[in-house]
Motif scaffolding. Sequence first.
Motif, mmCIF file in Angstrom:
data_model
loop_
_atom_site.group_PDB
_atom_site.id
_atom_site.type_symbol
_atom_site.label_atom_id
_atom_site.label_comp_id
_atom_site.label_asym_id
_atom_site.label_seq_id
_atom_site.Cartn_x
_atom_site.Cartn_y
_atom_site.Cartn_z
ATOM 1 N N LYS A 220 0.827 -1.207 0.000
ATOM 2 C CA LYS A 220 0.000 0.000 0.000
ATOM 3 C C LYS A 220 0.858 1.253 0.000
ATOM 4 C CE LYS A 220 -3.699 2.478 2.283
ATOM 5 N NZ LYS A 220 -4.110 2.984 0.990
ATOM 6 N N ILE A 221 1.865 1.288 0.846
ATOM 7 C CA ILE A 221 2.726 2.465 0.931
ATOM 8 C C ILE A 221 3.517 2.643 -0.364
ATOM 9 C CG2 ILE A 221 4.700 3.445 2.153
ATOM 10 C CD1 ILE A 221 3.368 2.245 4.724
ATOM 11 N N GLN A 222 3.945 1.540 -0.973
ATOM 12 C CA GLN A 222 4.644 1.634 -2.265
ATOM 13 C C GLN A 222 3.720 2.208 -3.343
ATOM 14 O OE1 GLN A 222 7.835 1.559 -1.103
ATOM 15 N NE2 GLN A 222 8.133 0.966 -3.208
ATOM 16 N N ARG A 223 2.461 1.784 -3.339
ATOM 17 C CA ARG A 223 1.498 2.338 -4.301
ATOM 18 C C ARG A 223 1.291 3.834 -4.059
ATOM 19 N NH1 ARG A 223 -1.438 -2.248 -2.824
ATOM 20 N NH2 ARG A 223 -2.958 -0.952 -1.726
ATOM 21 N N ASN A 224 1.196 4.224 -2.789
ATOM 22 C CA ASN A 224 1.032 5.643 -2.462
ATOM 23 C C ASN A 224 2.222 6.459 -2.972
ATOM 24 O OD1 ASN A 224 -1.335 5.023 -1.167
ATOM 25 N ND2 ASN A 224 -0.540 5.301 0.894
ATOM 26 N N ARG A 225 3.424 5.945 -2.763
ATOM 27 C CA ARG A 225 4.624 6.656 -3.210
ATOM 28 C C ARG A 225 4.665 6.779 -4.728
ATOM 29 N NH1 ARG A 225 9.852 4.990 0.231
ATOM 30 N NH2 ARG A 225 10.595 6.837 -0.855
ATOM 31 N N ALA A 226 4.299 5.704 -5.416
ATOM 32 C CA ALA A 226 4.277 5.731 -6.881
ATOM 33 C C ALA A 226 3.241 6.733 -7.386
ATOM 34 C CB ALA A 226 3.988 4.344 -7.434
ATOM 35 N N ARG A 227 2.067 6.755 -6.760
ATOM 36 C CA ARG A 227 1.012 7.696 -7.140
ATOM 37 C C ARG A 227 1.457 9.137 -6.886
ATOM 38 N NH1 ARG A 227 -2.919 6.680 -3.406
ATOM 39 N NH2 ARG A 227 -2.045 8.409 -2.237
ATOM 40 N N ASP A 228 2.102 9.379 -5.746
ATOM 41 C CA ASP A 228 2.592 10.729 -5.429
ATOM 42 C C ASP A 228 3.594 11.204 -6.475
ATOM 43 O OD1 ASP A 228 1.059 10.678 -3.134
ATOM 44 O OD2 ASP A 228 2.727 10.115 -1.828
ATOM 45 N N THR A 229 4.533 10.337 -6.826
ATOM 46 C CA THR A 229 5.550 10.686 -7.826
ATOM 47 C C THR A 229 4.896 11.005 -9.168
ATOM 48 O OG1 THR A 229 7.158 9.276 -6.713
ATOM 49 C CG2 THR A 229 7.628 9.862 -8.993
ATOM 50 N N LYS A 230 3.940 10.184 -9.565
ATOM 51 C CA LYS A 230 3.234 10.401 -10.837
ATOM 52 C C LYS A 230 2.495 11.736 -10.831
ATOM 53 C CE LYS A 230 -0.876 8.917 -12.429
ATOM 54 N NZ LYS A 230 -2.012 8.086 -12.275
ATOM 55 N N ASN A 231 1.807 12.046 -9.733
ATOM 56 C CA ASN A 231 1.052 13.295 -9.660
ATOM 57 C C ASN A 231 1.951 14.518 -9.713
ATOM 58 O OD1 ASN A 231 -1.445 12.046 -9.579
ATOM 59 N ND2 ASN A 231 -1.410 11.851 -7.363
ATOM 60 N N VAL A 232 3.086 14.459 -9.031
ATOM 61 C CA VAL A 232 4.029 15.583 -9.068
ATOM 62 C C VAL A 232 4.565 15.770 -10.484
ATOM 63 C CG1 VAL A 232 6.297 16.381 -8.275
ATOM 64 C CG2 VAL A 232 4.645 15.493 -6.628
ATOM 65 N N ARG A 233 4.903 14.674 -11.132
ATOM 66 C CA ARG A 233 5.416 14.770 -12.517
ATOM 67 C C ARG A 233 4.375 15.357 -13.462
ATOM 68 N NH1 ARG A 233 8.431 9.158 -12.490
ATOM 69 N NH2 ARG A 233 10.425 9.838 -11.666
ATOM 70 N N LEU A 234 3.125 14.937 -13.317
ATOM 71 C CA LEU A 234 2.066 15.465 -14.169
ATOM 72 C C LEU A 234 1.882 16.968 -13.950
ATOM 73 C CD1 LEU A 234 -0.606 12.619 -13.903
ATOM 74 C CD2 LEU A 234 0.677 13.286 -15.945
ATOM 75 N N LEU A 235 1.890 17.389 -12.705
ATOM 76 C CA LEU A 235 1.743 18.815 -12.413
ATOM 77 C C LEU A 235 2.913 19.610 -12.984
ATOM 78 C CD1 LEU A 235 0.397 18.688 -8.757
ATOM 79 C CD2 LEU A 235 -0.731 19.783 -10.697
ATOM 80 N N GLU A 236 4.131 19.121 -12.785
ATOM 81 C CA GLU A 236 5.306 19.833 -13.285
ATOM 82 C C GLU A 236 5.322 19.876 -14.813
ATOM 83 O OE1 GLU A 236 8.358 19.142 -9.543
ATOM 84 O OE2 GLU A 236 8.465 17.770 -11.250
ATOM 85 N N ALA A 237 4.860 18.802 -15.447
ATOM 86 C CA ALA A 237 4.797 18.785 -16.912
ATOM 87 C C ALA A 237 3.797 19.811 -17.436
ATOM 88 C CB ALA A 237 4.422 17.392 -17.404
ATOM 89 N N ASP A 238 2.808 20.146 -16.607
ATOM 90 C CA ASP A 238 1.793 21.123 -16.985
ATOM 91 C C ASP A 238 2.178 22.544 -16.560
ATOM 92 O OD1 ASP A 238 -0.613 21.689 -18.271
ATOM 93 O OD2 ASP A 238 -1.773 21.556 -16.404
ATOM 94 N N GLY A 239 3.409 22.721 -16.077
ATOM 95 C CA GLY A 239 3.892 24.051 -15.743
ATOM 96 C C GLY A 239 3.700 24.481 -14.300
ATOM 97 N N TRP A 240 3.355 23.559 -13.413
ATOM 98 C CA TRP A 240 3.161 23.875 -12.005
ATOM 99 C C TRP A 240 4.447 23.617 -11.222
ATOM 100 C CZ3 TRP A 240 -1.454 25.448 -9.551
ATOM 101 C CH2 TRP A 240 -2.564 25.547 -10.401
ATOM 102 N N SER A 241 4.656 24.409 -10.185
ATOM 103 C CA SER A 241 5.722 24.146 -9.219
ATOM 104 C C SER A 241 5.069 23.451 -8.029
ATOM 105 C CB SER A 241 6.363 25.439 -8.744
ATOM 106 O OG SER A 241 6.985 26.094 -9.819
ATOM 107 N N VAL A 242 5.746 22.447 -7.496
ATOM 108 C CA VAL A 242 5.151 21.634 -6.436
ATOM 109 C C VAL A 242 6.082 21.598 -5.231
ATOM 110 C CG1 VAL A 242 4.289 19.343 -5.834
ATOM 111 C CG2 VAL A 242 3.960 20.219 -8.145
ATOM 112 N N LEU A 243 5.491 21.755 -4.052
ATOM 113 C CA LEU A 243 6.211 21.612 -2.792
ATOM 114 C C LEU A 243 5.546 20.509 -1.997
ATOM 115 C CD1 LEU A 243 8.294 22.696 -0.677
ATOM 116 C CD2 LEU A 243 6.445 24.162 0.165
ATOM 117 N N VAL A 244 6.354 19.584 -1.485
ATOM 118 C CA VAL A 244 5.837 18.526 -0.616
ATOM 119 C C VAL A 244 6.298 18.836 0.797
ATOM 120 C CG1 VAL A 244 5.877 16.075 -0.063
ATOM 121 C CG2 VAL A 244 5.833 16.806 -2.444
#
Length: 132
Positions: free
Chosen positions: A87-111
């Motif tokens: 479950k935690i591995q899936r969460n980490r993979a999902r988080d990484t994917k979401n950050v990449r998608l946002l950055e690809a769309d021109g967003w800056s992301v802070l965790v």
Amino acid sequence: MRPDERRSAIMRAVKSRDTKPELVVRRLAHKAGFRYRLHRKDLPGKPDLVFAGRRKAIFVHGCFWHGHDCARGDRMPTQNRDYWSAKIQRNRARDTKNVRLLEADGWSVLVVWECELKDRASLSSRVESFLA
């Protein structure tokens, strides 16, 4: 109450919105004069705080749930270890994917990690410098 019933009750009580760490980060941003929207559904991962005019987003992650490498995030439940690890591995993979998608769309992301709330002054300056 049996231990498994107790654990189920605890897990049911865990919230995904308006958590204490999220409220702390909201207060810091608001006190610094920044205004934001919450959990925009049209953005990948529904960031906790969205500063649309600046194209910036902040995710506030719980160390356990998102697999941070601090002491709290490194803890693994003794029961049903395989389930929690996956479950935690899936969460980490999902988080990484979401950050990449946002950055690809021109967003800056802070965790912001839950453990970072211990040093509010440092966190406040980090959030302010990210938003400036």
